[in-house]
Design an enzyme around this catalytic site. Structure first.
Site, mmCIF file in Angstrom:
data_model
loop_
_atom_site.group_PDB
_atom_site.id
_atom_site.type_symbol
_atom_site.label_atom_id
_atom_site.label_comp_id
_atom_site.label_asym_id
_atom_site.label_seq_id
_atom_site.Cartn_x
_atom_site.Cartn_y
_atom_site.Cartn_z
ATOM 1 N N ARG A 118 -5.413 -9.324 4.031
ATOM 2 C CA ARG A 118 -4.436 -10.233 4.009
ATOM 3 C C ARG A 118 -4.163 -10.583 5.300
ATOM 4 O O ARG A 118 -3.685 -11.696 5.533
ATOM 5 C CB ARG A 118 -3.090 -9.321 3.499
ATOM 6 C CG ARG A 118 -2.757 -9.305 2.124
ATOM 7 C CD ARG A 118 -1.582 -8.436 1.600
ATOM 8 N NE ARG A 118 -1.423 -7.231 1.968
ATOM 9 C CZ ARG A 118 -2.030 -6.128 1.156
ATOM 10 N NH1 ARG A 118 -2.870 -6.310 -0.093
ATOM 11 N NH2 ARG A 118 -1.827 -4.934 1.513
ATOM 12 N N HIS A 153 -14.610 -4.431 -0.857
ATOM 13 C CA HIS A 153 -13.872 -3.388 -0.485
ATOM 14 C C HIS A 153 -14.714 -2.477 0.561
ATOM 15 O O HIS A 153 -15.199 -1.461 0.227
ATOM 16 C CB HIS A 153 -13.579 -2.254 -1.815
ATOM 17 C CG HIS A 153 -12.479 -1.531 -1.642
ATOM 18 N ND1 HIS A 153 -11.161 -1.984 -1.725
ATOM 19 C CD2 HIS A 153 -12.217 -0.304 -1.307
ATOM 20 C CE1 HIS A 153 -10.241 -1.097 -1.573
ATOM 21 N NE2 HIS A 153 -10.786 -0.145 -1.411
ATOM 22 N N GLU A 213 0.754 -1.233 -0.120
ATOM 23 C CA GLU A 213 0.007 -0.060 -0.132
ATOM 24 C C GLU A 213 0.700 1.177 -0.028
ATOM 25 O O GLU A 213 0.293 2.332 0.350
ATOM 26 C CB GLU A 213 -0.946 -0.033 1.261
ATOM 27 C CG GLU A 213 -1.657 -1.111 1.389
ATOM 28 C CD GLU A 213 -2.753 -1.554 0.284
ATOM 29 O OE1 GLU A 213 -3.004 -0.639 -0.279
ATOM 30 O OE2 GLU A 213 -2.835 -2.780 -0.037
ATOM 31 N N ASP A 259 -10.539 2.714 3.894
ATOM 32 C CA ASP A 259 -9.251 2.651 3.956
ATOM 33 C C ASP A 259 -8.826 1.202 4.595
ATOM 34 O O ASP A 259 -9.714 0.913 5.403
ATOM 35 C CB ASP A 259 -8.340 3.899 4.523
ATOM 36 C CG ASP A 259 -7.459 4.042 4.109
ATOM 37 O OD1 ASP A 259 -6.814 3.198 3.126
ATOM 38 O OD2 ASP A 259 -6.349 4.629 4.767
ATOM 39 N N GLY A 260 -7.751 0.788 4.230
ATOM 40 C CA GLY A 260 -7.167 -0.576 5.177
ATOM 41 C C GLY A 260 -7.777 -1.563 4.649
ATOM 42 O O GLY A 260 -7.415 -2.649 5.160
ATOM 43 N N ASN A 261 -8.434 -1.714 3.171
ATOM 44 C CA ASN A 261 -8.928 -3.146 2.772
ATOM 45 C C ASN A 261 -7.895 -3.943 2.424
ATOM 46 O O ASN A 261 -7.900 -5.149 2.861
ATOM 47 C CB ASN A 261 -10.014 -2.914 1.723
ATOM 48 C CG ASN A 261 -11.143 -1.878 2.109
ATOM 49 O OD1 ASN A 261 -11.841 -2.531 2.701
ATOM 50 N ND2 ASN A 261 -11.143 -0.664 1.772
ATOM 51 N N ARG A 311 -4.776 -4.352 3.693
ATOM 52 C CA ARG A 311 -4.038 -4.936 4.657
ATOM 53 C C ARG A 311 -4.965 -5.689 5.500
ATOM 54 O O ARG A 311 -4.538 -6.906 6.088
ATOM 55 C CB ARG A 311 -3.434 -3.868 5.584
ATOM 56 C CG ARG A 311 -2.163 -3.309 4.876
ATOM 57 C CD ARG A 311 -1.857 -2.074 5.482
ATOM 58 N NE ARG A 311 -2.772 -0.910 5.131
ATOM 59 C CZ ARG A 311 -2.928 0.279 5.716
ATOM 60 N NH1 ARG A 311 -1.968 0.567 6.703
ATOM 61 N NH2 ARG A 311 -3.625 1.215 5.320
ATOM 62 N N TYR A 317 -0.374 -9.390 -8.763
ATOM 63 C CA TYR A 317 -1.272 -9.394 -7.819
ATOM 64 C C TYR A 317 -2.594 -8.754 -8.273
ATOM 65 O O TYR A 317 -3.768 -9.201 -8.197
ATOM 66 C CB TYR A 317 -0.936 -9.023 -6.693
ATOM 67 C CG TYR A 317 -1.825 -8.847 -5.401
ATOM 68 C CD1 TYR A 317 -2.378 -9.865 -4.712
ATOM 69 C CD2 TYR A 317 -2.005 -7.576 -4.940
ATOM 70 C CE1 TYR A 317 -3.242 -9.743 -3.774
ATOM 71 C CE2 TYR A 317 -3.201 -7.556 -3.777
ATOM 72 C CZ TYR A 317 -3.569 -8.601 -3.144
ATOM 73 O OH TYR A 317 -4.558 -8.419 -2.252
#
Length: 357
Positions: free
Chosen positions: A204, A193, A67, A197-199, A201, A235
């Protein structure tokens, strides 16, 4: 009909009967074999805390780098057990990734993996409460040109419905291999999604949580983001190909290869760590008054930036004794001596070299 610049509110669930093709099943067997070897290696380690302290930090670094949140291995380990304000914003956010991973693992002790888990993980990463987004205009693409490659579903009720389908896919298909479920569910989550924000990470981390929940991984030490950061363009292209071309097989093979290759790479790291531990045990005996002190040896790997105060607490010794032990290792070149302000740190630099190789 999917269009890149329109919310994909018709996002379908993974096609269960099309996922386990012949090629995917072959790759699944290879990935499962590699992952089982890694899990067995973890079980043989006398002190798995060494790995649990170190490898999630590397995973956090790689996942954050995907990111474009970039920090150094050196700064991560130096500040991993500290809350000093001198840490850069990038380092703080990367350290929160590891914190979020362990929070997610704790949550699995009380409830299965759900969208609530995802919210908790994302909230930990972002250091604020994250809820399902209720914003229009969210897209994935070039922020400079504002050309969208993909526009996720829009509207809180629709997103919550899609997350419910994601949960059902994870827990409602016992005949599918857990690795196939992990890979397909990762696409599904990223396509939804759900957060502002942060989707990436969060998704994973959910991969590791799912493997742990299914009993395929004893500790969260699979360094899967290394495969993704090395193949970052592929990816994103593989994710898009599922949406655009219904290419589930290509996506699943990419993720299964990631599990296989990073399992073997993590095994190599474990072997090198154990070899270095044996070497340092002999060095402790031969070059210091500590002898082969097991607590000191473990500490030097659990916290490669070691403070005198930590040795005192862990080994139950006085400050002069702890200082003497570390100074002897520093004088012999086995540790690197570093002053940061008024504090003195002793760095297990060879261990850091193994981790960052």
């Amino acid at each position: 009909m999917w269009q890149p610049d329109r919310p994909f509110n018709e996002l379908p669930d993974p096609p269960i009967d099309q996922l386990e093709t012949k090629a995917v099943l072959k790759a699944t067997i290879e990935a499962r074999t590699a992952l089982a070897s890694l899990d067995q290696a973890i079980r043989r380690i006398p002190n798995p805390a060494v790995l649990v302290s170190a490898l999630p930090l590397l995973e956090a670094k790689a996942s954050s780098e995907i990111e474009n949140i970039v920090t150094t291995t050196d700064e991560l380990f130096r500040l991993a057990s500290d809350t000093e304000e001198q840490a850069s914003p990038e380092t703080k956010e990367t350290l929160r990734y590891r914190f979020a991973l362990f929070a997610g693992l704790r949550s699995l002790q009380n409830r299965p993996l759900t969208s609530s888990t995802a919210m908790e993980v994302c909230s930990r990463i972002k250091a604020r409460e994250m809820r399902v987004r209720d914003l229009s205009g969210t897209y994935i693409g070039n922020p400079a040109t504002k050309i969208a490659r993909y526009t996720p579903p829009e509207g809180r009720s629709i997103i919550e419905q899609k997350l419910s389908s994601w949960e059902k896919f994870i827990h409602g298909n016992p005949d599918l291999d857990p690795l196939v479920i992990m890979a397909a569910a990762h696409y599904q989550f990223e396509a939804i999604h759900p957060f502002a924000d942060g989707n990436g990470r969060t998704g994973r981390i959910l991969n590791i949580l799912l493997l742990t929940e299914r009993g395929l991984l004893r500790e969260p030490v699979l360094y899967l983001s290394r495969h993704i950061i090395r193949n970052k363009d592929e990816y994103y292209e593989r994710l898009l190909s599922v949406t655009r071309d219904d290419d589930w097989e290509g996506w699943l093979l990419f993720m299964l290869e990631g599990v296989r290759s990073t399992s073997f790479e993590t095994l190599r790291i474990i072997d090198e760590i154990q070899s270095l531990q044996l070497t340092m045990r002999e060095e402790l005996r031969d070059t210091t008054s500590a002898g082969a002190n097991a607590d000191l040896l473990d500490l030097l790997f659990e916290q490669p930036y070691c403070r005198i105060s930590i040795v005192m607490e862990r080994c139950g010794v006085s400050r002069p004794t702890a200082s003497k032990w570390l100074r002897e290792l520093g004088d012999a070149g086995k540790l690197r001596d570093l002053r940061v302000g008024r504090e003195r740190l002793f760095i297990n630099h060879r261990f850091l070299e193994v981790l960052s190789a």
